[in-house]
Design an enzyme around this catalytic site. Structure first.
Site, PDB file in Angstrom:
ATOM      1  N   GLU A 870      71.169  91.621  15.782  1.00  0.00           N
ATOM      2  CA  GLU A 870      70.882  90.621  16.802  1.00  0.00           C
ATOM      3  C   GLU A 870      71.290  89.258  16.253  1.00  0.00           C
ATOM      4  O   GLU A 870      71.279  89.033  15.047  1.00  0.00           O
ATOM      5  CB  GLU A 870      69.383  90.608  17.138  1.00  0.00           C
ATOM      6  CG  GLU A 870      68.904  91.807  17.911  1.00  0.00           C
ATOM      7  CD  GLU A 870      69.427  91.836  19.335  1.00  0.00           C
ATOM      8  OE1 GLU A 870      69.596  90.763  19.948  1.00  0.00           O
ATOM      9  OE2 GLU A 870      69.698  92.945  19.832  1.00  0.00           O
ATOM     10  N   SER A 888      81.490  95.879  19.620  1.00  0.00           N
ATOM     11  CA  SER A 888      80.257  96.187  18.901  1.00  0.00           C
ATOM     12  C   SER A 888      79.078  95.487  19.569  1.00  0.00           C
ATOM     13  O   SER A 888      79.247  94.567  20.380  1.00  0.00           O
ATOM     14  CB  SER A 888      80.373  95.744  17.439  1.00  0.00           C
ATOM     15  OG  SER A 888      80.409  94.335  17.371  1.00  0.00           O
ATOM     16  N   HIS A 889      77.866  95.900  19.194  1.00  0.00           N
ATOM     17  CA  HIS A 889      76.661  95.324  19.803  1.00  0.00           C
ATOM     18  C   HIS A 889      76.608  93.812  19.611  1.00  0.00           C
ATOM     19  O   HIS A 889      76.346  93.065  20.561  1.00  0.00           O
ATOM     20  CB  HIS A 889      75.419  95.979  19.178  1.00  0.00           C
ATOM     21  CG  HIS A 889      74.134  95.354  19.627  1.00  0.00           C
ATOM     22  ND1 HIS A 889      73.549  95.651  20.839  1.00  0.00           N
ATOM     23  CD2 HIS A 889      73.330  94.431  19.031  1.00  0.00           C
ATOM     24  CE1 HIS A 889      72.434  94.949  20.964  1.00  0.00           C
ATOM     25  NE2 HIS A 889      72.280  94.196  19.870  1.00  0.00           N
ATOM     26  N   VAL A 890      76.825  93.363  18.376  1.00  0.00           N
ATOM     27  CA  VAL A 890      76.702  91.928  18.116  1.00  0.00           C
ATOM     28  C   VAL A 890      77.786  91.141  18.852  1.00  0.00           C
ATOM     29  O   VAL A 890      77.556  90.004  19.294  1.00  0.00           O
ATOM     30  CB  VAL A 890      76.733  91.653  16.591  1.00  0.00           C
ATOM     31  CG1 VAL A 890      78.119  91.860  16.004  1.00  0.00           C
ATOM     32  CG2 VAL A 890      76.243  90.241  16.291  1.00  0.00           C
TER      33      VAL A 890
END
Length: 1282
Positions: A870, A888-890
């Site tokens: 995060e 990607s998530h970030v």
């Protein structure tokens, strides 16, 4: 191709003899190869030749024409024992033989007569016509190997004849003419014939090298237990069940013929007990003794430790084994209680069935671990240091510092004791040797020892290293590191010559006083590796016309100071002084003396290692016995000459060529492995030194030069690395991009950069591997030995820096900016575009600060970002050197929150930015990257947006209720029962064209978890979770893990199990209906539910003001499409924000490597919606692995807070496959997606079209995941692009 005849004989004891008779291409020789299989001891071939018209045995005519026989012992080669005969007399019509047992006086015959193999000369010899151009090409290579001398006509003829012989030999080994032609790429400018008056004029070879590197694969891995030993045998496991596993501190097993002997050491209430067990039948006796101070002792055990049924006989104890039988197994055992007597080991043999059973001629020996050494193990990444060994090294250092003889004798003893205790033993010895080699430890203190005694001690140590190298291939990497730190040693007069020859130098050159006499006294009393440096310093002093600064400069460059010289027991306090007329004699004598010193003390010295091979007295045997080619002999001679001339370019190439020729013998040495290993280490060491010098003048703006240098450096790395599959794949990929070089070419630069990006990841991973493996032992032993803290901290770093990967890392880093310039990439890759202003903060890892709240706008430079983190509150920009996937998530988080996120590929730029830590900087995003300035203040910031909170407002997640069914089909999916992931699947299944496939899906709806938790069978779990949640709500974040573990303890209501199995079968999903299949499915479901409480998801909910208790988790169940590729589409380019472009990333295998935090970049391309048939590749792949699965199902998280307006919950929770996917190292060198342009365009266009179709159906940009299998497009999920 040569013609062969094969014969096969079945022998006693399951042995088998296979004989292959092959006619050689020269037409005048026959090779007979005898392979003895399933053999456990040495046999001898007793043989003779049968000549035409005669039935008597004769020795072959090239040996002696008289009647008689020869005896040739079989030599171990792999799993077989081999004898190879070459017959050159065409009058030989057969070979007759019998076999002699080398250990017993017995003979094997064929029934009542001799074995006989016919030699049909006419059938065996085919006519071989080698094309002239092939001979000319090989003749050129022979001339090139010699260093391209000015040849006379006679010398050219010799090269031509040698070329014919080499080609004939290769044909005899099974190569075809086509293969020989393919390997010959030289173009002839003027014909070279066998006529003496012709001149050889050929183009030089291209700098584009290419070898079959796949042959160099070295993969040594043994399954290990936590103590580092091999996996337990059936007998060991049986014994463990009898004694209980909790107290076991060591285990050993021996396999002798059909018997197994297992030894377990345990501690019970402080007492040391040893269990010895065997599967031998009948009366069996253990004949044993103990060791008190060193492993080699055999002492009579004291009466208080004797087991029942024991008696003392002739300095030993004999104990009868006790039977232990059950329905399934039976074995015999002896239980010895040593109490707290402090013994260090036990030796034994066994009497059974009228015979003594020993360990291949030696006693069985087992080291005993003290109770102290079994506690307090340091656990680092699952690896253990061998604490007892390091403790004992520390205790015996006082003795070891007396002399190098003492040190190497102790090292030999300790290595013998720890060699079977996993890698930790060899690592401990290596760390100790390196602390010695880098002079952190004392080499000599108040003890005089002869050079011969040091040499012999070193010989014994290196012989033991050779034994470990041969018998334990998984330890070869560490053994190689040890051997590079020590000298060769030697028996007989090898060490004595050090003492004798210094007297000759003094006498011949009239220097019997001063510094030379001081050195003479040191040499007589304690010679060491320092003497090599002193001799080199004296030579440089003499060669410089006796300039004393040349002497001191040489000493200083090699770490010898005046203080060091004065610290010897026989100190050297004077400076050298020689007569000017002694110059020539001193140079001659000191040069010869330097060779003598290097033979003993410098195992990695190139000249002495080569001389050892090429000397007729020793080298011939090692060449013949190991099947080494004449080409290696030519190359070694050439390497010696080029090294003296310091001719860098040809030298680095020939050093690697020599290693390539040496490599097959080094992988499976038949004899003198130590000499093979020292030669290879010397070649590698010289290569490293030479390439580092070459880097100074290397022009990185000239790609052809860099291509060549990186090629040879990669080949060298392949040859030096164990478990080298990925480096081999990178080398093959490098060959591919080398062959396609065109200047300037953007696509070539992108492909080349991808190969180098992957190499950087591989090198970084190997560095971490060494840190995990070595640094714990270095830290522990260094502290015990009071080594300087800096020396401990940089220990592993220095090991890595001295290795073959360091120079490659330098090359890649220096070539990267040039490639980026060709590819028009700049030094930044912008992942999330946003202007920002904030105060600079540097952190090591983003994950360590993800929960932090910054009170003022902050720009973070994070050295490590995985992609799963995060972004902390208050952060307006994240800059990193890590390669992060755009999807990607970030990355998605950054774009959703309008936060600048970028990767910097220039370490100088990043270093300069870090120097501004604490100051305010402004960031502007441009098409070429980022523009960063620090000469601004808050009052006149030229950016529109100074600080944007990453917390969206007004997002509310509503709880869901259970509707009564544990399982529903896709037809029953509604937003009240399942999440958007499942609803989107239903939507697509009803609307997409038939060429887009949608996998069959079912689901566990909302409320299933809560309903199952309320079941009577889960009352205790529910109560535990409730208590933990109360603690969590009070801010105890550590309870998250405990809640997840509690969820995994849930039991399944029987109705849930029945509904799940019924629904999977009715929908024809791949499901194994057995108990194992159910257990894996239920575990996967619980893992999905438990992921509601993973830290990232919980923190994200809190940051966005979501009620975490209101989060409900449905579970979408789908068939796993075991595809060729997986992809993710963003129908609105997330990097540029261009809505007219579709952005796609694609990987080999399953998509988890793409959406998860797997190292490397995916292949990516963009497609204009107005021109779907023309995709443009913008990144080539550097992902290191692909994930592949057998036919299975996947359980996907599908929460009620995914894809809410202003909040993207997708990716926060886990999806779990029923069967674990297999990780496969990816080889891109022949990947169709890269090398086949037509295939690439066809596939990419179809993927882009699927994305365009789905975006049209929804009427808004979409984030789509899919799979390609057999050319078909599968879409497994879609969601709105945020």
């Amino acid at each position: 191709m040569a013609t062969s005849k094969s014969h096969q004989f079945q022998l006693v004891e399951g042995m088998e003899l296979q004989i292959t008779v092959t006619g050689l291409p020269n037409g005048s020789s026959v090779r007979a190869e005898f392979h003895l299989k399933n053999c456990t001891r040495i046999w001898i071939l007793h043989w003779g030749c049968i000549y035409q018209g005669n039935n008597y045995w004769f020795v072959p005519s090239e040996h002696s024409p008289k009647q008689g026989a020869l005896q040739t012992p079989f030599v171990k080669s792999g799993n077989d024992y081999v004898v190879i005969l070459e017959l050159r007399d065409p009058r030989v019509r057969a070979v007759e033989f019998v076999l002699k047992d080398g250990n017993r006086n017995r003979w094997l015959k064929q029934h009542t007569g001799n074995f006989r193999v016919e030699i049909p000369w006419n059938e065996l010899h085919a006519i071989h016509r080698i094309p002239k151009n092939l001979i000319e090409s090989r003749a050129y290579k022979i001339w090139d190997r010699k260093g391209r001398p000015q040849n006379s006509a006679r010398e050219q003829q010799i090269d031509y004849d040698n070329a014919i012989r080499e080609l004939q030999a290769e044909l005899a080994r099974g190569m075809s003419l086509d293969e020989l032609q393919a390997n010959s790429t030289l173009r002839v400018e003027k014909e070279v014939t066998s006529e003496p008056n012709q001149t050889m004029k050929l183009h030089p070879p291209s700098h584009r090298r290419k070898h079959d590197v796949q042959k160099w694969l070295q993969k040594y891995a043994e399954p290990t237990t936590k103590t580092g030993s091999v996996k337990s045998s059936a007998l060991v496991n049986l014994l463990k069940r009898s004694v209980g596993q909790e107290n076991i501190v060591s285990e050993r097993s021996f396999h002798i013929r059909n018997y197994e002997i297992a030894v377990l050491q345990i501690y019970v209430k402080g007492d040391c007990r040893l269990w010895v067990a065997t599967n031998m039948a009948g009366p069996t006796v253990l004949h044993w003794g103990v060791a008190k101070s060193s492993a080699g002792e055999w002492l009579t055990p004291p009466p208080d430790v004797l087991p029942e049924k024991s008696k003392i006989v002739h300095g030993a104890c004999q104990t009868h084994f006790t039977d232990m039988s059950s329905r399934e197994h039976s074995y015999q055992f002896v239980d010895i209680n040593f109490k707290r007597s402090g013994f260090v080991g036990i030796q034994f043999v066994i009497w059974s069935g009228g015979y003594w059973v020993n360990n291949n001629g030696a006693n069985f020996a087992v080291n005993l671990k003290s109770s102290d050494s079994t506690s307090g193990k340091l656990d680092v990444d699952g690896k253990y240091i061998l604490k007892w060994l390091l403790d004992e090294i520390s205790e015996r250092e006082k003795e070891a510092e007396k002399s190098l003889m003492h040190r190497f004798n102790i090292a030999t003893e300790l290595t013998e004791r720890c060699k079977d205790e996993g890698e930790g033993g060899c690592i401990g010895i290596m760390v100790w040797m390196k602390f010695m080699a880098t002079r952190y430890l004392t080499w000599n203190k108040n003890y005089n020892v002869k050079p011969r005694e040091i040499s012999e001690a070193l010989e014994r140590f290196t012989n033991l290293m050779e034994k470990i190298y041969l018998q334990q291939p998984n330890k070869r990497e560490i053994v190689r590191l040890i051997m590079a730190l020590v000298g060769r040693g030697g028996q007989g007069d090898v060490g004595q010559r050090i003492r004798d020859e210094i007297l000759v130098i003094q006498r011949n050159n009239h220097c019997k006083s001063g510094m030379m006499e001081e050195w003479h006294q040191k040499l007589h009393n304690n010679s060491s590796a320092d003497d090599v440096i002193i001799c080199e310093a004296l030579l440089n002093y003499v060669r410089s016309d006796f300039r004393i600064d040349a002497y001191w400069q040489t000493l200083k460059a090699n770490g010898l100071t005046k203080e060091r010289l004065a610290s010897y027991d026989r100190p050297i306090l004077s400076e050298p002084r020689f007569r000017s007329d002694a110059k020539e004699g001193l140079i001659r004598d000191l040069t010869m003396y330097l060779k003598t010193l290097k033979v003993v003390h410098s195992g990695a010295d190139l000249e002495s290692a080569i001389d050892m091979f090429l000397s007729p007295s020793q080298g011939h045997n090692v060449f013949a016995a190991n099947g080494l080619s004449p080409k290696l002999q030519d190359l070694l001679n050439l390497v010696k000459r080029l090294a003296r001339e310091e001719n860098a370019d040809p030298l680095i190439e020939k050093l690697v060529d020599a290693r390539i020729e040496l490599h097959p013998a080094l992988r499976a040495p038949r004899t003198r492995a130590k000499d093979l290993l020292f030669l290879d280490i010397a070649l590698e060491s010289c290569f490293k030194t030479t390439i580092e010098k070459r880097l100074i003048s290397l022009n990185f703006n000239n790609p052809p030069d860099i291509i060549f240098v990186i090629s040879v450096v990669l080949e060298n790395l392949c040859l030096s690395t164990f478990n080298n599959a990925e480096i081999i794949f990178c080398t093959k990929d490098w060959y591919r991009v080398s062959e396609t070089y065109r200047a300037p070419d953007v696509q070539w630069a992108l492909q080349t950069k991808a190969v180098l990006d992957r190499l950087q990841l591989v090198l970084a991973d190997r560095c971490q591997h060494y840190l995990r493996l070595i640094q714990p032992s270095a830290r522990y032993l260094g502290q015990l030995l009071r080594v300087d803290k800096h020396g401990i901290d940089v220990f592993t770093e220095e090991v890595v820096r001295a290795g073959p990967g360091a120079v490659l890392s330098t090359l890649v880093n220096r070539f990267d900016p040039c490639l980026r310039k060709i590819a028009n990439l700049g030094c930044w890759q912008v992942i999330s575009s946003a202007d920002a202003y904030g105060f600079l903060v540097c952190v090591n890892e983003l994950i360590l600060v993800q929960n932090k709240v910054y009170t003022k706008p902050t720009v973070i430079i994070a050295s490590k970002v995985t992609g799963e983190e995060e972004i902390p509150d208050g952060v307006v920009a994240v800059l990193t050197p890590c390669m992060i996937d755009v999807l990607s998530h970030v990355s998605i988080r950054a774009r959703n929150s309008k936060i600048c996120f970028a990767t910097c590929f220039d370490q100088n730029v990043l270093r300069n930015l870090k120097s501004k830590e604490g100051r305010a900087i402004s960031i502007h995003t441009k098409s070429t990257g980022l523009v960063i300035s620090s000469d601004c203040s808050n009052s006149d910031v030229p950016v529109r947006h100074i600080y944007i909170s990453s917390v969206p407002r007004g997002v509310i997640s509503k709880g869901k209720k259970f509707f009564g069914n544990y399982m529903i089909s896709s037809k029953e999916f509604t937003d009240e029962r399942v999440g958007s992931k499942s609803c989107n699947i239903k939507f697509l299944r009803e609307r997409v064209p038939s060429w887009i496939k949608i996998p069959t899906s079912v689901a566990l709806p909302f409320g299933t978890f809560e309903y199952a938790l309320s079941d009577d069978s889960n009352k205790d779990v529910a109560r535990k979770i409730s208590v933990l949640k109360d603690s969590l709500n009070r801010g105890e974040m550590t309870k998250l893990k405990a809640i997840q573990e509690a969820v995994l303890q849930m039991s399944a209501p029987m109705a849930l199990r029945n509904e799940l199995i019924h629904k999977l079968r009715s929908e024809r999903l791949p499901y194994l209906g057995d108990e194992a299949g159910w257990n894996k499915s239920w575990t996967a479901i619980k893992k999905v539910w438990a992921s509601k409480w993973n830290e990232r998801a919980y923190v994200s909910c809190k940051k966005t003001k979501l009620d975490h208790d209101a989060v409900c988790m449905a579970v979408l169940i789908q068939e796993v499409i075991c595809g060729d590729y997986a992809f993710v589409i963003h129908t609105n380019n997330p990097v540029s924000g261009d809505s007219s472009e579709i952005y796609t990333e694609i990987v080999k295998g399953l998509g988890e490597t793409l959406v998860g935090a797997y190292p490397g970049r995916a292949m990516s391309f963009i497609t204009k919606k107005t021109n779907l048939k023309s995709p443009i590749v913008i990144n080539y792949p550097s992902k290191r692995i692909g994930l592949y699965s057998k036919l299975s199902i996947i359980f996907r998280s599908d929460s009620n807070n995914e894809d809410l307006e202003g909040y993207a919950g997708a990716g926060l929770y886990d999806s779990v496959m029923m069967d674990e996917a297999e990780e496969v190292v990816v080889d891109y060198s022949r990947e169709q997606l890269i090398v086949d342009k037509a295939f690439q365009v066809r596939l990419f266009s179809a993927i882009a079209e699927a994305g365009n179709v789905i975006e049209t159906l929804y009427g808004c940009p979409q984030d789509i995941e899919g799979v390609v299998k057999g050319g078909n497009i599968y879409v497994v999920q879609a969601r709105p692009q945020l």
